[in-house]
Design a protein around this motif. Structure first.
Motif, mmCIF file in Angstrom:
data_model
loop_
_atom_site.group_PDB
_atom_site.id
_atom_site.type_symbol
_atom_site.label_atom_id
_atom_site.label_comp_id
_atom_site.label_asym_id
_atom_site.label_seq_id
_atom_site.Cartn_x
_atom_site.Cartn_y
_atom_site.Cartn_z
ATOM 1 N N VAL A 1 74.024 -17.880 98.533
ATOM 2 C CA VAL A 1 71.997 -17.794 99.188
ATOM 3 C C VAL A 1 71.312 -18.699 97.827
ATOM 4 C CG1 VAL A 1 70.094 -16.125 99.163
ATOM 5 C CG2 VAL A 1 72.637 -15.681 100.326
ATOM 6 N N VAL A 2 72.071 -18.230 96.783
ATOM 7 C CA VAL A 2 71.040 -19.116 95.731
ATOM 8 C C VAL A 2 71.026 -20.343 95.749
ATOM 9 C CG1 VAL A 2 71.454 -19.576 93.016
ATOM 10 C CG2 VAL A 2 71.208 -16.809 94.135
ATOM 11 N N GLN A 3 72.450 -20.961 95.530
ATOM 12 C CA GLN A 3 72.974 -22.082 96.281
ATOM 13 C C GLN A 3 71.895 -22.804 97.247
ATOM 14 O OE1 GLN A 3 76.733 -23.142 97.589
ATOM 15 N NE2 GLN A 3 76.238 -24.982 97.757
ATOM 16 N N THR A 4 72.133 -21.821 98.470
ATOM 17 C CA THR A 4 71.625 -22.617 99.486
ATOM 18 C C THR A 4 69.700 -22.709 99.500
ATOM 19 O OG1 THR A 4 73.210 -21.375 100.524
ATOM 20 C CG2 THR A 4 71.357 -21.673 102.019
ATOM 21 N N ALA A 5 69.434 -21.594 98.700
ATOM 22 C CA ALA A 5 67.459 -21.300 98.308
ATOM 23 C C ALA A 5 67.451 -22.884 97.097
ATOM 24 C CB ALA A 5 67.849 -19.496 97.881
ATOM 25 N N ALA A 6 67.808 -23.213 96.504
ATOM 26 C CA ALA A 6 67.436 -24.195 95.752
ATOM 27 C C ALA A 6 67.928 -25.161 96.447
ATOM 28 C CB ALA A 6 68.669 -24.471 94.746
ATOM 29 N N THR A 7 69.097 -25.581 97.291
ATOM 30 C CA THR A 7 68.739 -27.303 97.972
ATOM 31 C C THR A 7 67.320 -26.938 99.103
ATOM 32 O OG1 THR A 7 71.145 -26.161 98.308
ATOM 33 C CG2 THR A 7 70.331 -27.778 100.276
ATOM 34 N N LEU A 8 67.039 -25.461 100.032
ATOM 35 C CA LEU A 8 66.492 -25.596 100.767
ATOM 36 C C LEU A 8 64.760 -25.723 100.449
ATOM 37 C CD1 LEU A 8 67.866 -22.485 103.393
ATOM 38 C CD2 LEU A 8 66.992 -25.428 103.665
ATOM 39 N N ALA A 9 64.826 -24.642 98.906
ATOM 40 C CA ALA A 9 63.359 -25.196 98.026
ATOM 41 C C ALA A 9 63.376 -26.859 98.114
ATOM 42 C CB ALA A 9 63.560 -24.294 96.809
ATOM 43 N N SER A 10 64.471 -27.410 97.247
ATOM 44 C CA SER A 10 64.404 -28.539 96.804
ATOM 45 C C SER A 10 63.266 -29.586 98.169
ATOM 46 C CB SER A 10 65.729 -29.149 96.453
ATOM 47 O OG SER A 10 65.367 -30.308 95.857
ATOM 48 N N ARG A 11 64.457 -29.890 98.822
ATOM 49 C CA ARG A 11 63.731 -30.020 100.372
ATOM 50 C C ARG A 11 62.510 -29.727 101.140
ATOM 51 N NH1 ARG A 11 68.379 -29.990 104.733
ATOM 52 N NH2 ARG A 11 70.692 -30.724 103.512
ATOM 53 N N ALA B 1 61.811 -20.215 91.096
ATOM 54 C CA ALA B 1 61.360 -18.986 91.782
ATOM 55 C C ALA B 1 62.750 -18.417 92.655
ATOM 56 C CB ALA B 1 59.806 -18.778 92.647
ATOM 57 N N ALA B 2 62.396 -19.403 94.346
ATOM 58 C CA ALA B 2 63.450 -19.211 94.462
ATOM 59 C C ALA B 2 65.075 -19.198 94.154
ATOM 60 C CB ALA B 2 63.884 -20.854 95.698
ATOM 61 N N LYS B 3 65.532 -19.656 93.130
ATOM 62 C CA LYS B 3 66.946 -18.879 93.256
ATOM 63 C C LYS B 3 66.916 -17.782 92.593
ATOM 64 C CE LYS B 3 69.487 -21.910 90.743
ATOM 65 N NZ LYS B 3 69.444 -23.187 88.955
ATOM 66 N N LEU B 4 65.294 -17.058 91.619
ATOM 67 C CA LEU B 4 65.633 -15.918 91.689
ATOM 68 C C LEU B 4 65.409 -14.973 92.327
ATOM 69 C CD1 LEU B 4 65.223 -14.189 88.817
ATOM 70 C CD2 LEU B 4 62.446 -14.357 88.980
ATOM 71 N N ALA B 5 64.137 -15.181 93.427
ATOM 72 C CA ALA B 5 64.285 -14.424 93.960
ATOM 73 C C ALA B 5 65.860 -14.136 95.163
ATOM 74 C CB ALA B 5 63.713 -14.740 95.283
ATOM 75 N N ILE C 1 59.588 -9.208 87.146
ATOM 76 C CA ILE C 1 59.288 -9.782 87.534
ATOM 77 C C ILE C 1 57.755 -9.205 88.519
ATOM 78 C CG2 ILE C 1 59.728 -11.507 89.909
ATOM 79 C CD1 ILE C 1 63.007 -10.792 89.379
ATOM 80 N N GLU C 2 56.730 -10.205 88.011
ATOM 81 C CA GLU C 2 55.795 -10.038 88.602
ATOM 82 C C GLU C 2 54.822 -11.235 89.463
ATOM 83 O OE1 GLU C 2 54.098 -9.808 85.016
ATOM 84 O OE2 GLU C 2 53.944 -8.249 83.966
ATOM 85 N N ASN C 3 55.737 -12.144 89.626
ATOM 86 C CA ASN C 3 56.032 -12.987 90.648
ATOM 87 C C ASN C 3 55.224 -12.678 91.993
ATOM 88 O OD1 ASN C 3 55.806 -15.475 92.572
ATOM 89 N ND2 ASN C 3 56.340 -16.822 90.939
ATOM 90 N N VAL C 4 54.381 -12.369 92.223
ATOM 91 C CA VAL C 4 53.615 -11.680 94.129
ATOM 92 C C VAL C 4 54.731 -12.580 95.084
ATOM 93 C CG1 VAL C 4 52.083 -11.686 95.970
ATOM 94 C CG2 VAL C 4 52.407 -10.806 93.139
ATOM 95 N N GLN D 1 55.839 -20.164 102.173
ATOM 96 C CA GLN D 1 57.424 -21.055 101.967
ATOM 97 C C GLN D 1 58.430 -20.949 101.446
ATOM 98 O OE1 GLN D 1 56.356 -23.244 104.946
ATOM 99 N NE2 GLN D 1 57.682 -24.747 103.317
ATOM 100 N N LEU D 2 57.808 -19.924 100.029
ATOM 101 C CA LEU D 2 59.167 -19.235 99.803
ATOM 102 C C LEU D 2 59.859 -18.364 100.437
ATOM 103 C CD1 LEU D 2 61.253 -19.014 96.934
ATOM 104 C CD2 LEU D 2 59.562 -17.717 96.384
ATOM 105 N N GLU D 3 59.380 -17.522 101.015
ATOM 106 C CA GLU D 3 59.729 -16.092 101.672
ATOM 107 C C GLU D 3 60.693 -17.438 103.081
ATOM 108 O OE1 GLU D 3 56.929 -13.422 103.494
ATOM 109 O OE2 GLU D 3 55.544 -14.490 101.798
ATOM 110 N N LYS D 4 60.670 -18.320 102.762
ATOM 111 C CA LYS D 4 61.380 -18.998 104.852
ATOM 112 C C LYS D 4 61.947 -19.254 104.000
ATOM 113 C CE LYS D 4 57.087 -21.360 105.968
ATOM 114 N NZ LYS D 4 56.443 -22.193 106.797
ATOM 115 N N VAL D 5 62.371 -19.719 102.571
ATOM 116 C CA VAL D 5 63.195 -20.479 102.088
ATOM 117 C C VAL D 5 64.442 -19.622 101.846
ATOM 118 C CG1 VAL D 5 64.395 -20.737 100.055
ATOM 119 C CG2 VAL D 5 61.899 -22.547 101.280
ATOM 120 N N ILE D 6 63.680 -17.984 101.306
ATOM 121 C CA ILE D 6 64.876 -17.174 101.876
ATOM 122 C C ILE D 6 65.798 -16.566 102.094
ATOM 123 C CG2 ILE D 6 65.671 -14.082 100.140
ATOM 124 C CD1 ILE D 6 64.985 -17.262 98.675
#
Length: 190
Positions: free
Chosen positions: A27-37, A44-48, A98-101, A119-124
């Protein structure tokens, strides 16, 4: 105290089976890919993604008690498979600082989704469903929509609603609201 990414990784690994940890890394790997795209903060995507399943394998009774303690009792009326999401957001905030809402919401709604996700919620949400260790037919079909994030979200929701309805189970209201919202959004884009 704020934790560093590698310290959180070590702690997350200690709290789950090897198979679950492999999923988390996927999920970390995929989230990083999607976030970048999609122009989303990759850190933030990798952390979530790293924390999203931190309590997935928690004891049923302990999870139930914590939901009550955290005031998240509405989750108790639905499948225990969704309980770890709000609890994971609590752990992210209380234990890891973690404080980022947006990160906390991405963790909280990664199983149910919700209408008007960031967008971050959708990525995760999409990364959790389509990471490379998952090989079921539905997830492989959704991978074709990685460049169309809203469409990918809608396809996942459609599958989830169909599966749960077919089993005669109750669907979490956030999932139903998300399904209605993204169905309308997709209908309008045609």
């Amino acid at each position: 105290m704020s934790w560093k990414f590698d310290e959180i990784t070590d702690e997350v690994k200690k709290n789950m089976s090897e198979k679950r940890f492999r999923h988390v890394l996927g999920v970390v790997q995929t989230a990083a890919t999607l976030a970048s795209r999609h122009g989303v903060d990759v850190t933030a995507a990798k952390l979530a993604a790293l924390v999203h399943d931190v309590v997935k394998e928690q004891d049923f009774e302990e999870a139930k008690s914590l939901l009550i303690e955290k005031g998240e009792t509405d989750y108790l009326a639905y499948s225990p498979k969704v309980w770890h999401a709000p609890l994971g957001a609590s752990v992210a905030q209380e234990k890891f600082g973690i404080e980022n809402v947006d990160v906390l919401n991405a963790i909280k709604y990664h199983t149910t989704g919700r209408a008007k996700m960031s967008q971050l919620e959708k990525v995760i949400f999409v990364a959790d469903y389509t990471e490379p260790n998952r090989q079921f037919e539905g997830c492989m079909a959704v991978r074709a929509y990685w460049d169309q994030l809203d469409q990918a979200v809608y396809e996942i929701l459609k599958q989830k609603v169909g599966k749960v309805s077919g089993l005669g189970l109750g669907m979490h209201p956030d999932t139903l609201a998300a399904y209605g919202y993204y169905k309308e959004k997709m209908d309008m884009s045609v």
